[in-house]
Design an enzyme around this catalytic site. Structure first.
Site, mmCIF file in Angstrom:
data_model
loop_
_atom_site.group_PDB
_atom_site.id
_atom_site.type_symbol
_atom_site.label_atom_id
_atom_site.label_comp_id
_atom_site.label_asym_id
_atom_site.label_seq_id
_atom_site.Cartn_x
_atom_site.Cartn_y
_atom_site.Cartn_z
ATOM 1 N N LYS A 10 5.327 9.427 20.373
ATOM 2 C CA LYS A 10 5.097 9.788 21.791
ATOM 3 C C LYS A 10 6.229 10.734 22.194
ATOM 4 C CE LYS A 10 1.933 7.443 24.322
ATOM 5 N NZ LYS A 10 0.764 8.155 24.614
ATOM 6 N N ARG A 15 0.844 -1.206 0.000
ATOM 7 C CA ARG A 15 0.000 0.000 0.000
ATOM 8 C C ARG A 15 0.879 1.257 0.000
ATOM 9 N NH1 ARG A 15 -2.009 0.213 6.362
ATOM 10 N NH2 ARG A 15 -0.266 1.527 7.032
ATOM 11 N N GLY A 16 0.206 2.420 -0.032
ATOM 12 C CA GLY A 16 0.900 3.703 0.122
ATOM 13 C C GLY A 16 2.061 3.889 -0.840
ATOM 14 N N ILE A 17 3.133 4.410 -0.310
ATOM 15 C CA ILE A 17 4.293 4.743 -1.135
ATOM 16 C C ILE A 17 4.888 3.474 -1.754
ATOM 17 C CG2 ILE A 17 6.638 5.695 -1.046
ATOM 18 C CD1 ILE A 17 5.641 7.631 1.163
ATOM 19 N N THR A 58 -0.918 9.424 2.341
ATOM 20 C CA THR A 58 -1.029 7.961 2.482
ATOM 21 C C THR A 58 -1.840 7.652 3.746
ATOM 22 O OG1 THR A 58 0.915 7.704 3.896
ATOM 23 C CG2 THR A 58 1.301 7.613 1.520
ATOM 24 N N ASN A 112 11.153 16.157 14.819
ATOM 25 C CA ASN A 112 9.741 16.493 14.939
ATOM 26 C C ASN A 112 9.274 16.140 16.356
ATOM 27 O OD1 ASN A 112 7.425 17.520 13.894
ATOM 28 N ND2 ASN A 112 6.838 15.679 12.768
ATOM 29 N N ASN A 141 11.592 0.429 1.724
ATOM 30 C CA ASN A 141 10.502 1.390 1.926
ATOM 31 C C ASN A 141 9.731 1.161 3.229
ATOM 32 O OD1 ASN A 141 8.040 3.138 1.113
ATOM 33 N ND2 ASN A 141 7.203 1.073 1.303
ATOM 34 N N GLY A 181 8.286 1.039 6.697
ATOM 35 C CA GLY A 181 8.636 1.880 7.845
ATOM 36 C C GLY A 181 7.424 2.074 8.728
ATOM 37 N N TYR A 239 11.500 7.912 15.661
ATOM 38 C CA TYR A 239 11.385 7.918 14.193
ATOM 39 C C TYR A 239 12.491 8.784 13.571
ATOM 40 C CZ TYR A 239 8.918 8.405 9.659
ATOM 41 O OH TYR A 239 8.564 8.394 8.331
#
Ligand code: NAD
Length: 449
Positions: free
Chosen positions: A297, A219-221, A390, A349, A290, A292, A355
């Site tokens: 938190k 799915r997604g990317i 996504t 972030n 890809n 991930g 992450y």
């Protein structure tokens, strides 16, 4: 998830309302659809001195794929500036004059490419200094033109002869690079990677005869990467976890690909991959890491398991798979390893310390492995997506998602295909001059820009 603001702002009522409230109106981005090398047509080439434009650049733009125009043309799709001859601040006037005169003539979704000289390869400190200045220039320019859907990117060549420059010039002057903005591509000064003669390049299906492994392909990317690599001619082996088996079978069924069901964090995942590869060709040409995950938190409340899960999927499994495939010669000479990082790994972030650490480590990986892989004629690069539409980003709270989409020079989120196109570009045989490159596919997101 649909971007309602983007849709509404493109209606005439919405456009007027946005203007009235001084809100951004995202441009409609032109993307390559079926034809992988949908190139811009009318291109203007500038330089410090028109008599000394690098021969390879002139040759590419005078070839059959572009229409090299003169300054009296009313509109251009592409502006290319050869800045390799800029040696000091005085010379930079030529850059100012070129864009000052011609920028207004660029069509929407147009493409700007500047070719500079890698500061590390410059002969004098003065030239290295001013060439580094091009990075600031391209980012400022990219921000100025983004509202027209125009992108601006910089290629650093290793020498003024601009060896291997053809692939990035074509990519950046094509609609495949719709969401790549304000980026720097650096060509390696590496004699062990021979240049593909232009006439031998298969621009239409550059990956014909290649075998590609894509993790997280259901799915997604990941699904988009599999589709674009297959479109470009590759046989794709898609990998995903047991719970994604149906989706993976569906995606691979559409492109005639094969499937591997395994969790990449399992100790024997690399052997399972190698066994599957052996059924096909015994080795692969392209490996795309890809798969991930995020487990967000604040660090003070984050459990150790959330830290460990993210590091295991996003970093350790990639290291383990690479080591196994390389040690057992399962990646062919001329091969490509392409990793998916994130702008969170560049800028950091809030709530993503795990992450960000894992994705920044990917940057460390490509930097530290590139040289040893050069000896095997294998390149390793990474893409760092910004906000891409996504399932991963659909789960972000609505307000954060709204802001996330608008935070780039193109005022919208990217699509999985934008990341996939950049990966397919790195995967192509003609991209052998690029290794250890980290390219953001983020529309020039303000985060870490
Ligand atoms: P996604 O969650 O939609 O897809 C990830 C895929 O990886 C899924 O199919 C999942 O089943 C698979 N996967 C996860 N853990 C796995 C494991 N242990 N073994 C095998 N497969 C596993 O994510 P996406 O948005 O498509 O993101 C793809 C990549 O791009 C990820 O590496 C992500 O970190 C990165 N990225 C995404 C964005 C974005 O905006 N979507 C931004 C920056 C980076």
């Amino acid at each position: 998830m649909a971007d309602t603001y983007l849709k509404y702002s493109q209606t005439s009522v919405g456009k007027n309302l946005c203007r009235l409230l001084a809100l951004p109106v995202p441009p409609v981005l032109k993307r390559a659809k079926e034809a992988p090398w949908t190139l811009v047509v009318d291109v203007l080439l500038g330089s410090v001195d028109s008599t000394v434009v690098s021969e390879p650049i002139k040759r590419i733009l005078k070839g059959q794929m572009f229409r090299l125009q003169t300054t009296d043309c009313e509109h251009f799709d592409g502006l290319v500036f050869d800045a390799t001859q800029i040696k000091n601040g005085d010379d930079s006037k030529a850059l100012y004059q070129f864009f000052h005169l011609h920028l207004k003539k660029i069509r929407t979704s147009g493409k700007i490419v500047i070719i500079g000289l890698d500061p590390k390869q410059c002969q004098t400190s003065q030239q290295a200094t001013i060439q580094r200045g091009l990075v600031g220039f391209i980012k400022a320019l990219a921000k100025e033109v983004g509202r027209k859907g125009v992108t601006a990117n910089l290629i650093f060549s290793a020498t003024t002869l601009a060896v291997n420059i053809s692939a990035p010039v074509h990519f950046l002057l094509s609609y495949r690079s719709a969401y790549v903005n304000g980026q720097v591509f650096t060509l390696n000064h590496n004699k062990s990677l021979p240049e593909t003669p232009e006439k031998e390049v298969n621009w239409k299906q550059p990956l014909t005869g290649k075998v590609a492994l894509v993790t997280g392909a259901s799915r997604g990317i990941g699904a988009s990467i599999a589709q674009v690599l297959a479109r470009d001619g590759a046989t794709v082996i898609g990998l995903d976890m047991e719970q994604a088996e149906n989706e993976l079978t569906h995606v691979m069924g559409q492109i005639g690909g094969r499937t591997i069901i395994t969790n990449i964090t399992d100790n024997n995942a690399a052997q399972i991959i190698a066994n599957e590869i052996a059924k096909l060709e015994n080795s692969v040409d392209i490996v795309v890491h890809n798969a991930g995950i995020t487990r967000d938190k604040m660090i003070a409340t984050m459990s150790l398991s959330h830290w460990e899960e993210v590091m295991a999927v996003n970093l350790t499994s990639i290291e383990r798979i690479n080591a196994y495939l390389l040690k057992n010669n399962h990646i062919n000479a001329g091969g490509r390893i392409i990793c998916v990082s994130s702008i969170s790994g560049i800028a950091g972030n809030v709530g993503q310390s795990n992450y960000a650490m894992s994705k920044a480590s990917i940057v460390g990986m490509i930097d530290s492995m590139a040289e040893q892989l050069n000896e095997k004629n294998i390149t390793i690069n990474a893409v760092a997506p910004g906000f891409i539409e996504t399932q991963m980003t659909a789960s972000i709270p609505v307000l954060t998602r709204f802001v996330g989409r608008r935070m780039c020079a193109l005022y919208q989120g990217g699509l999985p295909v934008d990341v996939a196109e950049t990966i397919a570009f790195f995967a192509a045989p003609q991209s052998q001059g690029l290794s250890a490159n980290l390219v953001r596919v983020c529309g020039l997101n303000m985060m870490g820009a």
